[in-house]
Design a protein around this motif. Structure first.
Motif, PDB file in Angstrom:
ATOM      1  N   LEU A 136      -8.408  36.101  66.206  1.00 27.29           N
ATOM      2  CA  LEU A 136      -8.848  34.709  66.160  1.00 27.29           C
ATOM      3  C   LEU A 136     -10.285  34.579  65.675  1.00 27.29           C
ATOM      4  CD1 LEU A 136      -7.313  33.312  69.471  1.00 27.29           C
ATOM      5  CD2 LEU A 136      -6.656  32.704  67.125  1.00 27.29           C
ATOM      6  N   ASP A 137     -11.117  35.558  66.011  1.00 30.05           N
ATOM      7  CA  ASP A 137     -12.527  35.524  65.626  1.00 30.05           C
ATOM      8  C   ASP A 137     -13.176  34.200  66.022  1.00 30.05           C
ATOM      9  OD1 ASP A 137     -14.893  36.510  64.574  1.00 30.05           O
ATOM     10  OD2 ASP A 137     -14.474  35.764  62.541  1.00 30.05           O
ATOM     11  N   ASP A 138     -12.950  33.793  67.268  1.00 32.76           N
ATOM     12  CA  ASP A 138     -13.454  32.529  67.809  1.00 32.76           C
ATOM     13  C   ASP A 138     -14.389  32.866  68.973  1.00 32.76           C
ATOM     14  OD1 ASP A 138     -13.860  30.114  69.178  1.00 32.76           O
ATOM     15  OD2 ASP A 138     -11.831  29.384  68.770  1.00 32.76           O
ATOM     16  N   PRO A 139     -15.674  32.507  68.889  1.00 35.90           N
ATOM     17  CA  PRO A 139     -16.606  32.900  69.953  1.00 35.90           C
ATOM     18  C   PRO A 139     -16.405  32.154  71.272  1.00 35.90           C
ATOM     19  CG  PRO A 139     -17.700  31.464  68.379  1.00 35.90           C
ATOM     20  CD  PRO A 139     -16.351  31.778  67.798  1.00 35.90           C
ATOM     21  N   MET A 140     -15.599  31.078  71.289  1.00 35.41           N
ATOM     22  CA  MET A 140     -15.418  30.304  72.515  1.00 35.41           C
ATOM     23  C   MET A 140     -14.028  30.535  73.115  1.00 35.41           C
ATOM     24  SD  MET A 140     -18.217  28.974  73.373  1.00 35.41           S
ATOM     25  CE  MET A 140     -17.647  27.907  74.690  1.00 35.41           C
ATOM     26  N   VAL A 141     -13.672  31.794  73.230  1.00 37.88           N
ATOM     27  CA  VAL A 141     -12.397  32.190  73.820  1.00 37.88           C
ATOM     28  C   VAL A 141     -12.668  33.184  74.940  1.00 37.88           C
ATOM     29  CG1 VAL A 141     -10.254  33.482  73.422  1.00 37.88           C
ATOM     30  CG2 VAL A 141     -10.999  31.759  71.767  1.00 37.88           C
ATOM     31  N   ALA A 142     -11.934  33.034  76.041  1.00 38.18           N
ATOM     32  CA  ALA A 142     -12.033  33.954  77.175  1.00 38.18           C
ATOM     33  C   ALA A 142     -10.647  34.504  77.491  1.00 38.18           C
ATOM     34  CB  ALA A 142     -12.608  33.243  78.404  1.00 38.18           C
ATOM     35  N   ALA A 143     -10.622  35.649  78.160  1.00 36.53           N
ATOM     36  CA  ALA A 143      -9.373  36.260  78.619  1.00 36.53           C
ATOM     37  C   ALA A 143      -9.181  35.951  80.094  1.00 36.53           C
ATOM     38  CB  ALA A 143      -9.413  37.769  78.393  1.00 36.53           C
ATOM     39  N   THR A 144      -7.927  35.924  80.544  1.00 35.06           N
ATOM     40  CA  THR A 144      -7.673  35.732  81.967  1.00 35.06           C
ATOM     41  C   THR A 144      -6.575  36.663  82.453  1.00 35.06           C
ATOM     42  OG1 THR A 144      -7.178  34.119  83.712  1.00 35.06           O
ATOM     43  CG2 THR A 144      -6.002  33.843  81.653  1.00 35.06           C
ATOM     44  N   ILE A 145      -6.771  37.181  83.665  1.00 35.38           N
ATOM     45  CA  ILE A 145      -5.771  37.983  84.370  1.00 35.38           C
ATOM     46  C   ILE A 145      -5.747  37.502  85.813  1.00 35.38           C
ATOM     47  CG2 ILE A 145      -5.888  40.007  82.873  1.00 35.38           C
ATOM     48  CD1 ILE A 145      -7.647  40.247  86.163  1.00 35.38           C
ATOM     49  N   HIS A 146      -4.726  37.920  86.565  1.00 35.99           N
ATOM     50  CA  HIS A 146      -4.644  37.624  87.990  1.00 35.99           C
ATOM     51  C   HIS A 146      -4.699  38.930  88.773  1.00 35.99           C
ATOM     52  CE1 HIS A 146      -2.413  33.522  87.286  1.00 35.99           C
ATOM     53  NE2 HIS A 146      -3.644  33.540  86.807  1.00 35.99           N
ATOM     54  N   PHE A 147      -5.116  38.844  90.027  1.00 35.50           N
ATOM     55  CA  PHE A 147      -5.259  40.065  90.828  1.00 35.50           C
ATOM     56  C   PHE A 147      -4.994  39.752  92.298  1.00 35.50           C
ATOM     57  CE2 PHE A 147      -7.968  43.115  93.224  1.00 35.50           C
ATOM     58  CZ  PHE A 147      -7.267  44.264  92.895  1.00 35.50           C
ATOM     59  N   TYR A 148      -3.957  40.401  92.830  1.00 37.03           N
ATOM     60  CA  TYR A 148      -3.622  40.270  94.246  1.00 37.03           C
ATOM     61  C   TYR A 148      -3.636  41.623  94.954  1.00 37.03           C
ATOM     62  CZ  TYR A 148      -2.409  35.388  93.501  1.00 37.03           C
ATOM     63  OH  TYR A 148      -2.471  34.039  93.217  1.00 37.03           O
ATOM     64  N   GLY A 149      -4.296  42.586  94.337  1.00 41.50           N
ATOM     65  CA  GLY A 149      -4.461  43.877  94.979  1.00 41.50           C
ATOM     66  C   GLY A 149      -3.247  44.777  94.856  1.00 41.50           C
ATOM     67  N   PHE A 150      -3.384  45.946  95.426  1.00 39.47           N
ATOM     68  CA  PHE A 150      -2.313  46.940  95.443  1.00 39.47           C
ATOM     69  C   PHE A 150      -1.125  46.347  96.189  1.00 39.47           C
ATOM     70  CE2 PHE A 150      -0.620  51.060  97.252  1.00 39.47           C
ATOM     71  CZ  PHE A 150      -0.191  51.573  96.041  1.00 39.47           C
ATOM     72  N   TRP A 151       0.028  46.245  95.515  1.00 42.36           N
ATOM     73  CA  TRP A 151       1.134  45.456  96.049  1.00 42.36           C
ATOM     74  C   TRP A 151       1.561  45.873  97.461  1.00 42.36           C
ATOM     75  CZ3 TRP A 151       6.401  46.820  96.933  1.00 42.36           C
ATOM     76  CH2 TRP A 151       7.198  45.736  97.324  1.00 42.36           C
ATOM     77  N   PRO A 152       1.740  47.160  97.783  1.00 44.40           N
ATOM     78  CA  PRO A 152       2.167  47.492  99.148  1.00 44.40           C
ATOM     79  C   PRO A 152       1.182  47.010 100.224  1.00 44.40           C
ATOM     80  CG  PRO A 152       2.527  49.355  97.688  1.00 44.40           C
ATOM     81  CD  PRO A 152       1.704  48.361  96.926  1.00 44.40           C
ATOM     82  N   PHE A 153      -0.121  47.065  99.923  1.00 44.94           N
ATOM     83  CA  PHE A 153      -1.113  46.545 100.867  1.00 44.94           C
ATOM     84  C   PHE A 153      -1.067  45.024 100.906  1.00 44.94           C
ATOM     85  CE2 PHE A 153      -5.462  44.771 101.302  1.00 44.94           C
ATOM     86  CZ  PHE A 153      -5.727  45.132 102.617  1.00 44.94           C
ATOM     87  N   SER A 154      -0.854  44.415  99.746  1.00 41.27           N
ATOM     88  CA  SER A 154      -0.909  42.967  99.643  1.00 41.27           C
ATOM     89  C   SER A 154       0.202  42.284 100.431  1.00 41.27           C
ATOM     90  CB  SER A 154      -0.831  42.562  98.166  1.00 41.27           C
ATOM     91  OG  SER A 154      -1.205  41.231  97.968  1.00 41.27           O
ATOM     92  N   VAL A 155       1.357  42.974 100.589  1.00 41.04           N
ATOM     93  CA  VAL A 155       2.462  42.382 101.353  1.00 41.04           C
ATOM     94  C   VAL A 155       2.721  43.126 102.658  1.00 41.04           C
ATOM     95  CG1 VAL A 155       3.563  41.568  99.235  1.00 41.04           C
ATOM     96  CG2 VAL A 155       4.289  43.753 100.236  1.00 41.04           C
ATOM     97  N   ASN A 156       2.021  44.247 102.903  1.00 38.09           N
ATOM     98  CA  ASN A 156       2.233  45.106 104.072  1.00 38.09           C
ATOM     99  C   ASN A 156       3.649  45.682 104.067  1.00 38.09           C
ATOM    100  OD1 ASN A 156       2.407  46.476 106.508  1.00 38.09           O
ATOM    101  ND2 ASN A 156       1.380  44.870 107.694  1.00 38.09           N
ATOM    102  N   ILE A 157       3.836  46.679 103.194  1.00 41.25           N
ATOM    103  CA  ILE A 157       5.081  47.428 103.111  1.00 41.25           C
ATOM    104  C   ILE A 157       4.714  48.881 102.857  1.00 41.25           C
ATOM    105  CG2 ILE A 157       5.414  47.177 100.617  1.00 41.25           C
ATOM    106  CD1 ILE A 157       8.417  46.790 101.134  1.00 41.25           C
ATOM    107  N   ALA A 158       5.638  49.779 103.164  1.00 40.09           N
ATOM    108  CA  ALA A 158       5.458  51.210 102.900  1.00 40.09           C
ATOM    109  C   ALA A 158       4.310  51.813 103.700  1.00 40.09           C
ATOM    110  CB  ALA A 158       5.260  51.476 101.400  1.00 40.09           C
ATOM    111  N   GLY A 159       3.936  51.166 104.788  1.00 38.08           N
ATOM    112  CA  GLY A 159       2.906  51.714 105.658  1.00 38.08           C
ATOM    113  C   GLY A 159       1.485  51.457 105.222  1.00 38.08           C
TER     114      GLY A 159
END
Length: 686
Positions: free
Chosen positions: A361-384
């Motif tokens: 795009l070569d556009d200086p007014m663009v940002a990237a986005t991601i989401h983060f909820y942590g390591f899944w087993p810790f995030s839902v309390n599974i697998a100890g």
């Protein structure tokens, strides 16, 4: 938190200094009659203070002629800094701060006043500013001609994408509201109000992400017209937020799985609908200020297309979005546009695919986005995974490092558009251990600062009670607020467990200083004595038997006392002194639809549950681990004195085969129990 430092100061210069300033002003400004009379007083109030941080309020009283536009300036005496503020636009050069009016509060009548506030940082001594100046004139309680005290004007316009995204930190999601299906209040949250947004700003947030689901408000093709009332409501909320000096990130939300996910199988129809939607959004908001940013789509996902195929479809949506918005004119020519990875995933292949799109795009007014909820087993309390351990930390550190190396280091800003942990909710208590959760939140704050990532807390009502405008857990909020600017110290655990009878022995925890200095222990307003009450050897903190005996009091089950471990900055680490004995489970028989194990918890709290058949294989909904998922498979009811086994778990158990359950508690205690489910009835044996 430390005892609050509450102080007010009405700041005036001494009469001699005021006279000198007045004389200088008269000599410099010439004829007095040609100038508006100016005069002011300032009330400066530190409302809250903790190690390394504080909240302050400033009220400016206008004693002179009416003012239409103000700039309040001061200098810090001890190198304090404003971290984020509200009801004013803040800029700083070294120790000098300027707070400038916003569009809604620029006028101050004679005898009127204006207030603004901020969260700040400090080290050593948190002294009041030397003096305040209103539009260049010292606020000394006198009225006269303007002085010529130099001020530092705030920058105007032309912010880079990196600057704008940095100014959005921290951000807050108005989740499960305008994105809810069935109406704004359908998912349990009240209507968004100006009061809510003002409160969010007052709590230190500088931006909101406004998730909006559009599908239910769109007409048929080929126009796919958005209901005008819906567009008006979205614009109303956007305008309210901007008036509170909150930047706004507006998106297309649950549409991602309601119809956009069929892009690969119904390409032309889906793309036409997407183009029509963004054409309408771009046109409605093209004249809005630059503080409004657009996000192309929330968590893009596509039926039957994962990996590289999903990346290609994500790129197609992002490019169409970019072309439509940039071609719509007005402020959209250079508005900040935010592009997601496939499912906003932060794995390296997903980041590389988005980076290639942005490079093209070569556009200086663009940002990237991601989401983060942590390591899944810790995030839902599974697998100890019940603790913030090395594996959970490695996942967190790796995520921030990857997005920094891929984007930030290349000059592309990153917005973590949603972050929290999964399954944390005030309606599902106990899924996460409170101290381990705080460690996770503390680490997110640190790595966001360290790697230059702007974070936006996902809040669907589980953090801020929008009906009362109070945090459901004030201590947790203090971690959010403090984490924007500084680290907090923690420890290996947040509790020490003592038996209800018999001798009490010394107990040890490991301090995690996080680069800070440990400053001691406090119980309420009383500082504990090193040596008599505790010792520190390296990073090992040991509570003496004598101190624990005193703190335990009558040794009733549960929390008997809470001690604060204070460090040189950040939020104190709380350690609970808990009396608990081994829980006792009783035999029972009941229906699979509502089976519960009678339980005497005896002061302990549940961590997790294992389930195995007699041959050692795993039982329950998760067959890849013996540790089942908290809440969806099992849950404690402390008030009722039961351990509930959910219908979902029992439906996954083989009919007629005994299952051994092992309940793990945070004290370290375990309890075994055997169940057999047969024909809709469960028989349980302790």
């Amino acid at each position: 938190m430390h005892p609050l430092s509450l102080r007010s100061a009405r700041l005036r210069l001494v009469a001699v200094a005021a006279a000198v300033l007045a004389t200088l002003a008269a000599g410099l400004t010439g004829a007095a009659g040609a100038q508006a009379a100016q005069g002011c007083e300032v009330d400066y109030h530190v409302q809250h203070q903790w190690p390394g941080g504080f909240t302050a309020n400033v009220t400016v009283h206008n004693l002179g002629d009416p003012i239409d536009g103000w700039d309040v300036e001061w200098d810090w005496p001890e190198a304090q800094r404003v971290a984020h503020g509200w009801n004013a636009a803040f800029t700083a050069t070294g120790d000098r701060v300027n707070a400038e009016h916003l569009s809604y509060n620029k006028a101050i009548a004679t005898g009127g006043s204006v207030s603004f506030g901020f969260n700040g940082t400090w080290a050593g001594v948190n002294r009041d500013p030397f003096a305040f100046r209103l539009n260049g004139r010292t606020c000394d309680g006198t009225v006269g001609e303007p002085t010529t005290t130099p001020t530092t004007p705030p920058p105007t316009g032309g912010e880079s994408a990196m600057d704008q995204v940095a100014a959005m930190q921290p951000g807050w999601n108005v989740g499960n509201t305008l994105d809810a299906l069935g109406g704004e209040t359908a998912w349990g949250n009240p209507l968004i109000t100006e009061e809510l947004l003002a409160h969010v700003k007052s709590q230190g947030f500088n931006s909101i992400r406004l998730p909006v689901t559009w599908e239910e408000y769109m007409g048929p093709g080929p126009g796919y017209a958005v209901d005008p009332a819906r567009m008006d409501r979205v614009e109303q909320v956007v305008d309210w937020a901007l008036e509170q000096d909150l930047q706004v990130l507006l998106n297309v939300h649950h549409d991602s799985w309601m119809w956009l996910n069929e892009l690969g199988t119904d390409h032309d129809a889906v793309l036409a609908k997407y183009e029509a939607l963004w054409t309408q959004i771009a046109d409605r908001f093209k004249d809005h200020p630059a503080e409004l940013a657009f996000e192309s789509v929330n968590e893009p996902q596509f039926t039957g297309a994962e990996g590289a195929a999903g990346d290609a479809l994500t790129e197609e949506l992002n490019l169409v979005f970019h072309e439509i918005v940039r071609g719509s004119g007005g402020g959209n020519d250079d508005r900040l546009l935010v592009l997601p990875t496939l499912v906003t995933n932060a794995d390296q292949p997903r980041l590389d695919a988005l980076k290639a799109t942005i490079d093209g795009l070569d556009d200086p007014m663009v940002a990237a986005t991601i989401h983060f909820y942590g390591f899944w087993p810790f995030s839902v309390n599974i697998a100890g995974f019940t603790s913030y351990d090395a594996e959970v930390e490695a996942d967190l550190v790796g995520t921030f490092q990857r997005v920094h190396d891929t984007f930030v280091d290349a000059g592309v800003p990153v917005i973590m558009g949603e972050w929290a942990v999964l399954n944390y909710d005030h309606n599902r208590p106990g899924v996460h251990q409170s101290g381990e959760l705080l460690k996770f939140f503390e680490a997110v704050g640190f790595h966001a600062r360290d790697k230059g990532v702007t974070t936006m807390l996902w809040d669907a009502g589980q953090f801020l009670n929008r009906a009362t405008l109070h945090w459901r857990d004030q201590h947790m909020y203090e971690y959010f607020a403090s984490g924007v600017t500084t680290r907090s110290g923690t420890a290996s655990f947040d509790s020490v467990y003592l038996p209800s009878t018999g001798a009490i022995t010394a107990k040890s925890l490991t301090l995690h200083r996080n680069g800070l200095e440990f400053q001691g222990l406090w119980h309420g307003g009383t500082r504990l004595a090193e040596g008599a009450d505790y010792t520190v050897s390296g990073d090992t903190l040991t509570f003496t038997a004598a101190a624990l005996t005193r703190l335990a009091g009558n040794r009733a089950y549960g929390v008997n006392a809470t001690v604060e471990a204070r460090f040189s900055a950040g939020v104190p680490w709380r350690v609970k002194v808990v009396t608990a004995d081994a829980p006792v489970l009783s035999s029972a028989t009941g229906p699979s639809a509502s089976f519960a194990i009678p339980t005497q918890f005896k002061g302990d709290t549940l961590a997790t549950m294992e389930a195995k058949y007699a041959d050692g294989t795993n039982a329950g909904t998760a067959t890849w681990t013996s540790y089942q998922e908290f809440w969806s498979n099992f849950r404690p009811d402390y008030a009722a004195g039961t351990l509930v086994l959910t219908p979902e778990f029992l439906a996954a158990v083989t009919d007629g085969q005994p299952v051994t359950l092992t309940f793990h508690f945070y004290s370290g205690a375990t309890a075994s129990y055997t169940i057999t489910e047969s024909g809709g009835t469960v028989t349980g044996t302790a």
